[in-house]
Design a protein around this motif. Structure first.
Motif, PDB file in Angstrom:
ATOM      1  N   THR A  52      -4.764  -3.616  -2.882  1.00 36.33           N
ATOM      2  CA  THR A  52      -4.484  -4.649  -1.742  1.00 36.33           C
ATOM      3  C   THR A  52      -5.663  -5.563  -1.688  1.00 36.33           C
ATOM      4  O   THR A  52      -5.224  -6.701  -1.553  1.00 36.33           O
ATOM      5  CB  THR A  52      -4.575  -3.820  -0.474  1.00 36.33           C
ATOM      6  N   THR A  53      -6.877  -5.356  -2.175  1.00 35.93           N
ATOM      7  CA  THR A  53      -8.226  -6.153  -2.189  1.00 35.93           C
ATOM      8  C   THR A  53      -7.657  -7.190  -3.527  1.00 35.93           C
ATOM      9  O   THR A  53      -8.109  -8.430  -3.249  1.00 35.93           O
ATOM     10  CB  THR A  53      -9.507  -5.400  -2.268  1.00 35.93           C
TER      11      THR A  53
ATOM     12  N   ALA B  24      -4.977   2.338  -3.641  1.00 41.29           N
ATOM     13  CA  ALA B  24      -4.091   1.319  -2.740  1.00 41.29           C
ATOM     14  C   ALA B  24      -4.818   0.345  -2.133  1.00 41.29           C
ATOM     15  O   ALA B  24      -4.532  -0.885  -2.214  1.00 41.29           O
ATOM     16  CB  ALA B  24      -3.359   2.067  -1.755  1.00 41.29           C
ATOM     17  N   GLY B  25      -6.280   0.688  -1.605  1.00 36.89           N
ATOM     18  CA  GLY B  25      -7.189  -0.261  -1.127  1.00 36.89           C
ATOM     19  C   GLY B  25      -7.554  -1.159  -2.215  1.00 36.89           C
ATOM     20  O   GLY B  25      -7.646  -2.477  -1.861  1.00 36.89           O
TER      21      GLY B  25
ATOM     22  N   VAL C  17       2.116   1.577  -3.743  1.00 37.03           N
ATOM     23  CA  VAL C  17       1.224   2.412  -4.464  1.00 37.03           C
ATOM     24  C   VAL C  17       1.007   3.944  -4.093  1.00 37.03           C
ATOM     25  O   VAL C  17       0.869   4.606  -5.121  1.00 37.03           O
ATOM     26  CB  VAL C  17      -0.151   1.497  -4.200  1.00 37.03           C
ATOM     27  N   THR C  18       1.168   4.138  -3.051  1.00 36.60           N
ATOM     28  CA  THR C  18       0.519   5.500  -2.696  1.00 36.60           C
ATOM     29  C   THR C  18       1.976   6.518  -2.564  1.00 36.60           C
ATOM     30  O   THR C  18       1.930   7.772  -3.037  1.00 36.60           O
ATOM     31  CB  THR C  18       0.183   5.737  -1.229  1.00 36.60           C
TER      32      THR C  18
ATOM     33  N   SER D 270       0.880  -1.248  -0.043  1.00 34.82           N
ATOM     34  CA  SER D 270       0.007  -0.077  -0.050  1.00 34.82           C
ATOM     35  C   SER D 270       0.876   1.180  -0.113  1.00 34.82           C
ATOM     36  O   SER D 270       0.453   2.178  -0.769  1.00 34.82           O
ATOM     37  CB  SER D 270      -1.007  -0.052   1.246  1.00 34.82           C
TER      38      SER D 270
ATOM     39  N   TYR E  88      -4.630  -7.993  -4.626  1.00 40.76           N
ATOM     40  CA  TYR E  88      -3.797  -8.983  -4.122  1.00 40.76           C
ATOM     41  C   TYR E  88      -4.291 -10.053  -3.151  1.00 40.76           C
ATOM     42  O   TYR E  88      -4.088 -11.242  -3.330  1.00 40.76           O
ATOM     43  CB  TYR E  88      -2.785  -8.294  -3.228  1.00 40.76           C
TER      44      TYR E  88
ATOM     45  N   ALA F 254      -5.142   6.650  -1.576  1.00 42.97           N
ATOM     46  CA  ALA F 254      -5.722   5.791  -0.782  1.00 42.97           C
ATOM     47  C   ALA F 254      -6.590   4.643  -1.257  1.00 42.97           C
ATOM     48  O   ALA F 254      -6.594   3.678  -0.961  1.00 42.97           O
ATOM     49  CB  ALA F 254      -6.182   6.532   0.459  1.00 42.97           C
ATOM     50  N   SER F 255      -7.783   5.194  -1.803  1.00 44.54           N
ATOM     51  CA  SER F 255      -8.722   4.255  -2.147  1.00 44.54           C
ATOM     52  C   SER F 255      -8.007   3.307  -3.401  1.00 44.54           C
ATOM     53  O   SER F 255      -8.558   2.076  -3.558  1.00 44.54           O
ATOM     54  CB  SER F 255      -9.655   4.933  -2.751  1.00 44.54           C
TER      55      SER F 255
END
Length: 404
Positions: free
Chosen positions: A62-63, A58-59, A47-48, A44, A65, A55-56
């Protein structure tokens, strides 16, 4: 029997069941591989901070992943039973290394998201294969000890890799990801050359045989396994509360992120200190008792968070649920191996891993909704209740079973 032989026998009994040499190669490769596991820790932030994503976004990455990891758990287990353990493990780890290296150079949001999903898929595909290899090569009486050693290696590897990643990230994420890719390749080749194929002969057992067809197994084992996975999903939801609800609860109570870091570090320290001696003790029992007690401690420790009011009391809750985790993790993996026939270890370990991956995908949304609609006391009380239900589920599924 001579005095020397009697002495040797006593020493062997004290040391626990003997583990084959190939297991130690697998264990060492797992430890080294986890020492170089940097992507999960800094995905995360990469990505940021490095790629300028929101942030969204990056979320989302991560999801994806995590979704890839859930699919990889099932795919890796199935392929391990069809193609063999060594071939599947080598392919999964080489694909993981390729994806990790590509992640350092991925251009654009779409490429970054797809590559992260691929890394999650390939990385998690190796987990059920490793568990299947251990189940294949280790006797039933030694499995809990073997899985305890493996779990210990994973935990100490993750702890050290997080510290190493913090240092290496200052020199750039490209070096970080390429370093992980190189370590993964070395470990993949080491295991392929040092660990023999362990899959039982599928012709002799039959690929589509029911778990109950193997000697000593009961016809109801398939239903037992499905129920076991369902209960494990509930336990997975509880474990995810540690990283989703606990930090927010502590900060709302006036504690800092540093305080959370200090408290949660107790988890890793206790696992490293206690997992190996606990593994020796757990070999004396069947799976129902340790899983039931461990789940009660996990749920009870999390439930105690409802009344925690200081750094010390939060630390106490961590000690309680960590002891539960120490009892749970190796016993559950060994129980899966005991429930199913040898030729199907891969697919069933894959479904077991899928339960954890699915919980990791679902828990953030469930926890977020619960935090928005429930007071902290109710949230942690619900965690204690869920722990009690899961403990009862494990007991009902596994009661009366002991290692042969």
């Amino acid at each position: 029997m001579t005095a020397d032989a009697q002495s040797a026998a006593r020493e062997a009994t004290a040391a626990g069941p003997v583990l084959p040499r190939a297991f130690w190669w697998l264990w060492a490769a797992t430890l080294v591989n986890r020492l170089g596991g940097f992507v999960v820790v800094f995905l995360s932030l990469y990505v940021t901070l490095d790629r300028g994503g929101s942030a969204s976004f990056a979320g989302l990455v991560t999801t994806l992943y995590g979704v890839g990891g859930a699919v990889g758990s099932v795919a890796g287990g199935l392929l391990a039973d069809r193609l063999g353990r060594r071939t599947t493990l080598l392919g999964a780890q080489l694909l993981s290394a390729l994806g990790t290296g590509a992640l350092a150079f991925a251009q654009g949001r779409t490429a970054l998201a797809i590559t992260a999903c691929l890394v999650g898929l390939a990385g998690n595909a190796s987990r059920p294969v490793v568990q299947a290899v251990v189940a294949d090569m280790v006797s039933a009486k030694a499995r809990v000890r073997a899985f305890s050693l493996l779990y210990w290696a994973v935990n100490i590897g993750v702890a050290v890799s997080a510290a190493l990643a913090g240092v290496l990230a200052g020199r750039g994420y490209t070096l970080l990801f390429l370093g992980e890719a190189a370590v993964t390749v070395v470990c993949a080749l080491t295991v392929y050359l040092a660990v023999p194929e362990t899959r039982p002969d599928p012709v002799r057992h039959g690929d589509d045989a029911d778990p109950g067809t193997e000697a000593g197994a009961e016809p109801s084992n398939r239903r037992r396994f499905v129920a076991f996975v369902a209960v494990t999903f509930l336990v997975g939801l509880l474990m995810q509360e540690v990283s989703t609800a606990l930090p927010l609860t502590m900060t709302r109570a006036g504690l800092s992120a540093r305080d959370y870091g200090l408290v949660i570090s107790l988890n890793g320290l206790l696992v490293v200190a206690l997992q190996l001696p606990a593994g020796r003790i757990l070999t004396r029992f069947g799976p129902a008792g340790p899983l039931t007690v461990g789940t009660l401690l996990l749920g009870g420790g999390l439930g105690m968070t409802a009344v925690a009011a200081s750094l010390g009391t939060y630390a106490l809750t961590v000690v309680v649920w960590t002891v539960g985790e120490i009892l749970l993790a190796p016993t559950a993996m060994a129980a899966v191996a005991d429930l199913v026939p040898g030729h199907a270890h891969g697919r069933y370990q894959g479904m077991y891993s899928f339960a954890w991956s699915a919980a990791a995908c679902v828990a953030p949304a469930v926890s977020g909704y619960a935090r928005d609609t429930l007071v902290p006391t109710a949230l942690w009380g619900a965690s204690a209740t869920l722990g009690a239900l899961a403990a009862a589920g494990y007991f009902l599924v596994l009661r009366g079973r002991r290692d042969d």
